[in-house]
Design a protein around this motif. Structure first.
Motif, short mmCIF file in Angstrom:
data_model
loop_
_atom_site.label_atom_id
_atom_site.label_comp_id
_atom_site.label_asym_id
_atom_site.label_seq_id
_atom_site.Cartn_x
_atom_site.Cartn_y
_atom_site.Cartn_z
N TYR A 519 39.12 48.12 48.15
CA TYR A 519 38.22 46.99 47.94
C TYR A 519 38.16 46.59 46.46
O TYR A 519 38.15 45.40 46.15
CB TYR A 519 36.81 47.33 48.43
N GLN A 520 38.12 47.56 45.57
CA GLN A 520 38.01 47.24 44.14
C GLN A 520 39.23 46.46 43.66
O GLN A 520 39.10 45.55 42.83
CB GLN A 520 37.83 48.53 43.32
N GLU A 521 40.40 46.78 44.18
CA GLU A 521 41.60 46.03 43.81
C GLU A 521 41.57 44.62 44.41
O GLU A 521 41.96 43.64 43.76
CB GLU A 521 42.84 46.78 44.30
N LYS A 522 41.07 44.52 45.63
CA LYS A 522 40.97 43.21 46.28
C LYS A 522 39.93 42.34 45.60
O LYS A 522 40.09 41.12 45.49
CB LYS A 522 40.60 43.39 47.76
N ARG A 523 38.86 42.98 45.13
CA ARG A 523 37.72 42.24 44.58
C ARG A 523 38.14 41.33 43.41
O ARG A 523 37.64 40.20 43.28
CB ARG A 523 36.65 43.24 44.14
N THR A 524 39.05 41.80 42.61
CA THR A 524 39.53 41.00 41.46
C THR A 524 40.21 39.72 41.94
O THR A 524 39.98 38.63 41.39
CB THR A 524 40.51 41.83 40.62
N ILE A 525 41.01 39.84 42.99
CA ILE A 525 41.70 38.67 43.54
C ILE A 525 40.69 37.71 44.16
O ILE A 525 40.78 36.48 44.02
CB ILE A 525 42.75 39.10 44.59
N SER A 527 37.68 37.13 43.31
CA SER A 527 36.91 36.40 42.28
C SER A 527 37.65 35.16 41.79
O SER A 527 37.04 34.23 41.27
CB SER A 527 36.60 37.32 41.10
N LEU A 528 38.99 35.14 41.96
CA LEU A 528 39.80 34.02 41.50
C LEU A 528 40.17 33.05 42.62
O LEU A 528 40.90 32.08 42.39
CB LEU A 528 41.09 34.56 40.85
N SER A 529 39.67 33.31 43.82
CA SER A 529 40.05 32.50 44.97
C SER A 529 39.53 31.07 44.86
O SER A 529 38.49 30.80 44.25
CB SER A 529 39.51 33.14 46.25
N GLU A 530 40.25 30.14 45.50
CA GLU A 530 39.79 28.75 45.56
C GLU A 530 38.68 28.56 46.59
O GLU A 530 38.04 27.50 46.63
CB GLU A 530 40.96 27.83 45.90
N PHE A 531 38.44 29.59 47.41
CA PHE A 531 37.41 29.49 48.45
C PHE A 531 36.09 30.07 47.93
O PHE A 531 36.04 31.22 47.50
CB PHE A 531 37.84 30.24 49.71
N LEU A 532 35.04 29.28 48.02
CA LEU A 532 33.73 29.72 47.53
C LEU A 532 33.22 30.93 48.31
O LEU A 532 32.62 31.84 47.72
CB LEU A 532 32.74 28.56 47.65
N ILE A 533 33.45 30.96 49.62
CA ILE A 533 32.94 32.09 50.41
C ILE A 533 33.66 33.39 50.03
O ILE A 533 33.09 34.47 50.15
CB ILE A 533 33.04 31.83 51.93
#
Length: 569
Positions: A519-525, A527-533
């Protein structure tokens, strides 16, 4: 099937045709339609019988017959197969006669031909040469069959309808195959026919009337055996018309309309359309009682003509309702119809048929509002709350009847009548908070994408194409977790992975690179997503646990109450 008057047996072709019984394809049954593919499949099956590892017999499927005296039978289903087998026998007789004519001393082959004819085809009157055949075909095919095929007259090539051309081609096709594969010796031809008539068998269901036949069709169709209830209804309606002495042009008009309807919908879709049409204007009828109800209502020539005219008009509306890509729909209407198709709900179709017929041309805006309301209700009631559809269909049917009668004539009185099947926010929010959709199912995966994109649009105002391959569905807790997910044992993983709160959106490339990371590795990605949700996951949750999944899903449920909302005031 308690209370039904019918019997079932397994009969070989010899038992069916070699026993002095008479078979008739009803006049308005569909025309002969088999062609090379079906002829070749049958030929390969029967010529391989008993060779190597092949089967020792060939099952031809169900043969549904109707008879009141056990001597004369109407072929309700199976006429294509019986007709083709009879043509095969006629081709063999023709070859035997050719052999006999080529050698005037060859009496054996003439006797063989006569024996095959009397056993499986019938006999020719020795004076008039008029055939007395065991099999009669429908009104478009019987003239050619009796006048040319049965007496083995020279077959005309011009002035034939499409199905007569197929009958002629079938005869020539089997005669050529017999010559090529069996040979031109009389004893070999007869030995081949004599063997296959005992190795080909049918499951024969004999009923006493159309109602029992229709019930048999519905029962077998429910078990995955496709029989033509469409043809059965056609025969009934046309028989009603014929009893009152319809003119040829009337029958032709009737048949053209019928073929247009079935051609538009397909014979397998027609029974479902018929039920929806009937329920759009009458008290709700279940599938098992539909034919009985129609037979009770349609008793005169005028009734049959009126019904087919109405079916012709409504078939086009029904086909459009089942096809969101129909060019006449607006963008909004297309979206709502796609949603109903995705949700796999059919209960509202009778209501929508009635509503479009009443409002579609004169008040399109009102129809669109009704369609949107139905789409929202279907999502709440059927997809999320998963309530039973029986009561829902009764309410839809009652509203459809009032639309048809003119009691309801606008969206203003139709939409409020739908409130009883609209789950209120408290019930909907609770069901949404607990909803699990296993995305191993392709339809569920599509529904989840639709949900997430709709909530994203509600939160960010951004519109994305939820079917675009540019974006993909991300399971935060992976479907197949590896390192970094040790807190989820197998049981806990099974309970959480397909909860809506565990799913979000990512660009396809990002999702592919993430794989099964922690999860911690995914969390960084995220935060940069184009999707607000998706950004919100990184912003609001430091870790990913069963509790945070539930928390996020509760938040999603609150948003859903606003996204899928109808105001009845």
């Amino acid at each position: 099937m308690p209370g039904m008057n019918f019997n079932t047996t397994n009969n070989t072709f010899r038992q069916l045709m070699g026993n002095g019984l008479l078979y008739r394809v009803p006049p308005f049954q569909r025309d002969y339609s088999w062609s090379n593919d079906e002829w070749d499949d049958l030929w390969q099956d029967i010529t391989s019988l008993g060779t190597g590892d092949a089967e020792s017999s060939h099952y031809m499927g169900y043969l549904v017959l109707q008879s009141s005296d056990s001597k004369r039978f109407n072929i309700i289903d199976g006429q294509q197969r019986i007709t083709t087998l009879s043509i095969l026998v006629l081709a063999a007789i023709a070859l035997l006669q050719e052999l006999a004519q080529a050698d005037e001393t060859n009496l054996d082959d003439q006797k063989r031909a006569e024996q095959l004819r009397s056993s499986y085809i019938g006999y020719l009157d020795p004076v008039t040469l008029i055939p007395q055949a065991k099999l009669s075909l429908n009104r478009h095919n019987d003239r050619f069959y009796q006048n040319y095929l049965v007496p083995l007259e020279r077959l005309p090539q011009r002035g034939l309808n499409r199905s007569e051309h197929l009958l002629r081609k079938a005869f020539n096709w089997f005669r050529d195959r017999l010559k090529a594969d069996i040979g031109t010796k009389g004893e070999e031809i007869v030995r081949f026919i004599d063997s296959i008539v005992d190795l080909i068998f049918f499951t024969v269901i004999t009923v006493t009337d159309e109602l029992n036949a229709f019930t048999v069709f519905e029962t077998l169709n429910a078990r995955g055996v496709r029989l033509s209830a469409t043809d059965l209804l056609k025969n009934y309606l046309f028989s009603v018309v014929s009893k009152e002495g319809a003119h040829t042009t009337e029958l032709q008009n009737l048949e053209e309309r019928w073929e247009g309807i079935v051609g538009l919908l397909g014979s397998e879709s027609f029974p479902e359309f018929l039920r929806i049409f009937w329920n759009s204007r009458h008290k709700l009828v279940r599938k098992s009682h539909l034919f009985k109800t129609i037979r009770r209502a349609i008793v005169k020539k005028g009734d049959a003509f009126s019904l087919i005219r109405e079916l012709d008009t409504h078939a086009r509306i029904y086909a459009a309702l089942r096809n969101p890509q129909e060019s006449s729909w607006s963008r909004k209407e297309r979206d709502y119809l796609r949603q109903l198709q995705m949700f796999n709900v059919r209960q509202p179709l009778a209501l929508l048929l009635a509503a479009y017929n009443r409002l579609g041309e004169e008040n399109r805006e009102g129809f669109t509002k009704i369609l949107r309301t139905i789409a929202v209700i279907s999502f709440r009631y059927n997809v999320i709350c998963n309530h039973p559809s029986n009561e829902q269909e009764k309410i839809y049917n009652a509203i459809a009847q009032k639309i048809f009668s003119g009691t309801f004539d606008s969206a203003g009185n139709i939409i409020p009548a739908l409130q009883p099947v609209y789950p209120e926010d408290r019930i909907f929010r609770t069901a949404f908070s607990e909803k699990e959709l296993r995305t191993t199912n392709s339809r569920n995966k599509k529904v989840v994408r639709y949900i997430l994109f709709a909530i994203e649009r509600h939160c960010s105002g951004s519109t994305f194409d939820f079917e675009s391959a540019t974006y993909s569905l991300e399971h935060i807790l992976p479907e197949h977790p590896e390192n970094g997910w040790e807190t989820f044992d197998d049981q806990l993983h099974s309970r959480c992975v397909y909860l809506l709160g565990n799913m979000t959106l990512l660009a396809t490339g990002e999702n592919r690179n993430l794989g099964n990371q922690s999860y911690q590795e995914k969390r960084t990605i995220y935060s940069l997503s184009e999707f607000l949700i998706t950004q919100g996951i990184s912003k609001h949750f430091d870790e990913w646990t069963p509790a945070t999944i539930r928390s996020r899903q509760s938040w999603m449920a609150k948003q859903a109450c606003s996204v899928w909302h109808v105001s009845f005031s």
